[in-house]
Scaffold this active site. Structure first.
Site, PDB file in Angstrom:
ATOM      1  N   ALA A   2       0.708  -1.328   0.032  1.00  0.00           N
ATOM      2  CA  ALA A   2      -0.054   0.068  -0.011  1.00  0.00           C
ATOM      3  C   ALA A   2       0.791   1.290  -0.093  1.00  0.00           C
ATOM      4  O   ALA A   2       1.837   1.520   0.928  1.00  0.00           O
ATOM      5  CB  ALA A   2      -0.965   0.030   1.364  1.00  0.00           C
ATOM      6  N   GLN A  54      -4.029  -7.044  -5.917  1.00  0.00           N
ATOM      7  CA  GLN A  54      -4.319  -7.602  -4.720  1.00  0.00           C
ATOM      8  C   GLN A  54      -5.761  -7.144  -4.453  1.00  0.00           C
ATOM      9  O   GLN A  54      -5.778  -5.905  -4.144  1.00  0.00           O
ATOM     10  CB  GLN A  54      -3.254  -7.181  -3.576  1.00  0.00           C
ATOM     11  N   CYS A  85      -3.326  -8.348   6.922  1.00  0.00           N
ATOM     12  CA  CYS A  85      -3.432  -6.805   7.757  1.00  0.00           C
ATOM     13  C   CYS A  85      -3.529  -7.021   9.144  1.00  0.00           C
ATOM     14  O   CYS A  85      -4.527  -7.602   9.793  1.00  0.00           O
ATOM     15  CB  CYS A  85      -4.652  -5.932   6.958  1.00  0.00           C
ATOM     16  N   LYS A 127      -2.750 -14.625   0.212  1.00  0.00           N
ATOM     17  CA  LYS A 127      -1.668 -14.194   1.131  1.00  0.00           C
ATOM     18  C   LYS A 127      -2.046 -14.000   2.585  1.00  0.00           C
ATOM     19  O   LYS A 127      -3.107 -13.488   2.651  1.00  0.00           O
ATOM     20  CB  LYS A 127      -1.019 -12.715   0.607  1.00  0.00           C
ATOM     21  N   ASN A 188       7.503 -15.503   2.329  1.00  0.00           N
ATOM     22  CA  ASN A 188       7.339 -14.029   2.572  1.00  0.00           C
ATOM     23  C   ASN A 188       8.061 -13.496   3.812  1.00  0.00           C
ATOM     24  O   ASN A 188       7.712 -14.426   4.941  1.00  0.00           O
ATOM     25  CB  ASN A 188       6.265 -13.586   2.188  1.00  0.00           C
ATOM     26  N   GLY A 189       8.865 -12.853   4.080  1.00  0.00           N
ATOM     27  CA  GLY A 189       9.548 -12.359   5.290  1.00  0.00           C
ATOM     28  C   GLY A 189      10.893 -12.194   5.211  1.00  0.00           C
ATOM     29  O   GLY A 189      11.763 -13.249   5.256  1.00  0.00           O
ATOM     30  N   ASP A 190      11.647 -11.107   5.309  1.00  0.00           N
ATOM     31  CA  ASP A 190      13.045 -10.719   5.393  1.00  0.00           C
ATOM     32  C   ASP A 190      13.773 -11.135   4.313  1.00  0.00           C
ATOM     33  O   ASP A 190      14.823 -11.567   4.398  1.00  0.00           O
ATOM     34  CB  ASP A 190      13.630 -11.727   6.912  1.00  0.00           C
ATOM     35  N   GLY A 212       8.832  -7.807   0.071  1.00  0.00           N
ATOM     36  CA  GLY A 212       8.142  -6.386   0.518  1.00  0.00           C
ATOM     37  C   GLY A 212       9.271  -5.364   0.797  1.00  0.00           C
ATOM     38  O   GLY A 212       9.756  -4.811  -0.351  1.00  0.00           O
ATOM     39  N   ARG A 213       9.480  -5.232   2.024  1.00  0.00           N
ATOM     40  CA  ARG A 213      10.327  -4.090   2.218  1.00  0.00           C
ATOM     41  C   ARG A 213      11.799  -4.046   1.708  1.00  0.00           C
ATOM     42  O   ARG A 213      12.338  -2.985   1.766  1.00  0.00           O
ATOM     43  CB  ARG A 213      10.322  -4.090   3.933  1.00  0.00           C
TER      44      ARG A 213
HETATM   45  C1  FMN Z   1       4.587  -0.104   3.234  1.00  0.00           C
HETATM   46  C2  FMN Z   1       3.887  -1.378   3.413  1.00  0.00           C
HETATM   47  C3  FMN Z   1       2.912  -1.511   2.811  1.00  0.00           C
HETATM   48  C4  FMN Z   1       2.270  -3.030   2.835  1.00  0.00           C
HETATM   49  N1  FMN Z   1       1.048  -3.202   2.059  1.00  0.00           N
HETATM   50  C5  FMN Z   1       0.769  -4.541   2.089  1.00  0.00           C
HETATM   51  C6  FMN Z   1      -0.405  -4.786   1.308  1.00  0.00           C
HETATM   52  O1  FMN Z   1      -1.244  -4.109   0.784  1.00  0.00           O
HETATM   53  N2  FMN Z   1      -0.548  -6.078   1.045  1.00  0.00           N
HETATM   54  C7  FMN Z   1       0.045  -7.012   1.582  1.00  0.00           C
HETATM   55  O2  FMN Z   1      -0.229  -8.263   1.320  1.00  0.00           O
HETATM   56  N3  FMN Z   1       1.121  -7.026   2.223  1.00  0.00           N
HETATM   57  C8  FMN Z   1       1.652  -5.483   2.369  1.00  0.00           C
HETATM   58  N4  FMN Z   1       2.606  -5.269   3.418  1.00  0.00           N
HETATM   59  C9  FMN Z   1       3.416  -6.562   3.761  1.00  0.00           C
HETATM   60  C10 FMN Z   1       4.491  -7.016   2.792  1.00  0.00           C
HETATM   61  O3  FMN Z   1       3.819  -7.169   1.604  1.00  0.00           O
HETATM   62  C11 FMN Z   1       5.288  -8.206   3.467  1.00  0.00           C
HETATM   63  O4  FMN Z   1       4.209  -9.000   3.805  1.00  0.00           O
HETATM   64  C12 FMN Z   1       5.917  -7.769   4.780  1.00  0.00           C
HETATM   65  O5  FMN Z   1       6.266  -6.386   4.467  1.00  0.00           O
HETATM   66  C13 FMN Z   1       7.122  -9.012   4.999  1.00  0.00           C
HETATM   67  O6  FMN Z   1       7.802  -9.096   4.150  1.00  0.00           O
HETATM   68  P1  FMN Z   1       9.246  -8.190   3.835  1.00  0.00           P
HETATM   69  O7  FMN Z   1       9.933  -8.666   4.934  1.00  0.00           O
HETATM   70  O8  FMN Z   1       9.778  -8.704   2.644  1.00  0.00           O
HETATM   71  O9  FMN Z   1       9.148  -7.121   4.017  1.00  0.00           O
HETATM   72  C14 FMN Z   1       3.144  -3.955   3.512  1.00  0.00           C
HETATM   73  C15 FMN Z   1       4.332  -3.631   4.112  1.00  0.00           C
HETATM   74  C16 FMN Z   1       4.744  -2.462   3.903  1.00  0.00           C
HETATM   75  C17 FMN Z   1       6.094  -2.211   4.731  1.00  0.00           C
END
Ligand code: FMN
Length: 354
Positions: A2, A54, A85, A127, A188-190, A212-213
């Site tokens: 988002a 999504q 969420c 997801k 997913n994650g890290d 994600g991040r």
């Molecule tokens: C700014 C931001 C917005 C996010 N928006 C969504 C979203 O709209 N839908 C979703 O499934 N995950 C969303 N996430 C979560 C990420 O998709 C991901 O699941 C989460 O950050 C863990 O993965 P990572 O460690 O690669 O960041 C968001 C994360 C961040 C930081």
């Protein structure tokens, strides 16, 4: 993500490497009711061969109608349903990461989406997180329900809603899910570096990864991922001059989609992510944080030292939001019944990602 993965950012990432880049999350009600903000997010670059959206919703009827509209009217080629969420105002109503606790409702939503997408040949994925908290895990049931409903894959963020984004993701849960279902599991994650993705696949047996991040201010991560999965050597890290060129491209794409003023405002949030770890001082960072035209941006980026090398100390480090663990707000009596079929319609407002 988002507020991040709009058409401009997706294009920038796609210019770097292979992958499927998912649109910002949209609510099913927003689509069905023709809400202007929701529809304004359904913008795709012509280079986007698969329009991936999504969707979030809590009502199977709305979800079915929304999927029909997405596939029939907007040429969408992949729908992902988000049940991750952790935001209190959403979970308090039984939405987001709280919803998979209600197995029947989860199944009804997924089935409605899959059936609506089927005539178009569009795959539906879901997801989710590990669960509400460590005493109330939902992911294994969710995986089975996704499979039985006809989902094409399931992505698992290896944290509970109670963890928000804190601590490390539990890749063991990703491995457990991969062993539990036949459909592909996306971990997913890290994933901060391409090597993390290879490591996750090797350690969990997942079929692919969701980033994600790790790509915030680092769209070239997808170039690195493409190289790593192809067994090619890692491309060289960008210098500050190359990062500045990437920033310019990002801002330019944002202005193409949103116009000069809003495009630059949208770009401001990315500046700290791009410059993380570089020597650029506070003055230039704060000026960049106020940038309101591409001309301004060019002038400010011109002040950066193009030869400064990439801050290697940043590699492998978390970026973006971290959050702190907290108790998950739930509707009264939520945990006593796992087979519910309805949640409060208000669980579809105030949603903000995963
Ligand atoms: C700014 C931001 C917005 C996010 N928006 C969504 C979203 O709209 N839908 C979703 O499934 N995950 C969303 N996430 C979560 C990420 O998709 C991901 O699941 C989460 O950050 C863990 O993965 P990572 O460690 O690669 O960041 C968001 C994360 C961040 C930081």
């Amino acid at each position: 993500m988002a507020g991040v993965t709009n058409a401009a950012f997706r294009r920038l990432c796609r210019e770097q490497g292979a992958g499927l880049y998912v649109c910002e999350m949209i609510t099913s009600r927003g689509i069905v009711e023709g809400d202007r903000t929701s529809l304004s997010m359904l913008v795709f670059d012509p280079s986007e061969q698969v329009r991936s959206v999504q969707l979030y919703g809590i009502d199977p009827i709305y979800i079915g109608k929304a999927v029909e509209i997405l596939c029939g009217d907007h040429g969408v080629g992949h729908v992902d349903l988000n049940f991750g969420c952790p935001v209190p105002k959403v979970t308090r109503k039984g939405g987001g990461a709280a919803l998979p606790w209600k197995r029947r409702l989860l199944g009804d939503i997924l089935t409605a989406a899959v059936e609506a997408a089927r005539p178009y040949g569009v795959p539906v994925t879901m997801k989710t997180r590990i669960g509400i908290d460590e005493e109330h895990e939902t992911y294994l049931d969710a995986g089975r329900i996704a499979q039985e409903s006809g989902c094409a894959a399931i992505a698992l963020h290896g944290r509970t809603a109670a963890q928000h984004y804190s601590g490390g993701a539990d890749w063991g849960a990703i491995a457990a899910l991969a062993g539990h279902v036949d459909i592909p599991v996306l971990g997913n994650g890290d994933i901060w570096e391409a090597a993390d993705a290879l490591d996750m696949v090797r350690r969990t047996g997942c079929a692919g990864v969701v980033v994600g991040r790790g790509c915030l201010g680092r769209p070239w991560l997808f170039r690195d991922l493409a190289a790593a999965f192809a067994g090619e050597p890692a491309p060289p890290l960008p210098t500050l001059g190359e990062v500045a060129a990437m920033m310019r491209r990002h801002a330019e794409l944002l202005t193409e989609y949103f116009g000069d003023q809003r495009g630059c405002v949208e770009f401001r949030k990315h500046i700290a992510w791009y410059l993380k770890g570089f020597r650029a001082g506070g003055r230039i960072r704060s000026q960049l944080g106020l940038v309101s035209s591409l001309a301004d941006l060019d002038r400010l980026l011109g002040d950066l030292d193009p030869d400064e090398s990439y801050p290697v100390a940043e590699l492998g480090k978390p970026r973006g939001r971290q959050g702190t663990p907290r108790r998950v707000a739930l509707p009264h009596g939520w945990l006593t019944d796992r087979e519910g079929t309805r949640v409060d319609a208000a669980a579809e407002s105030g949603i903000s990602g995963g």
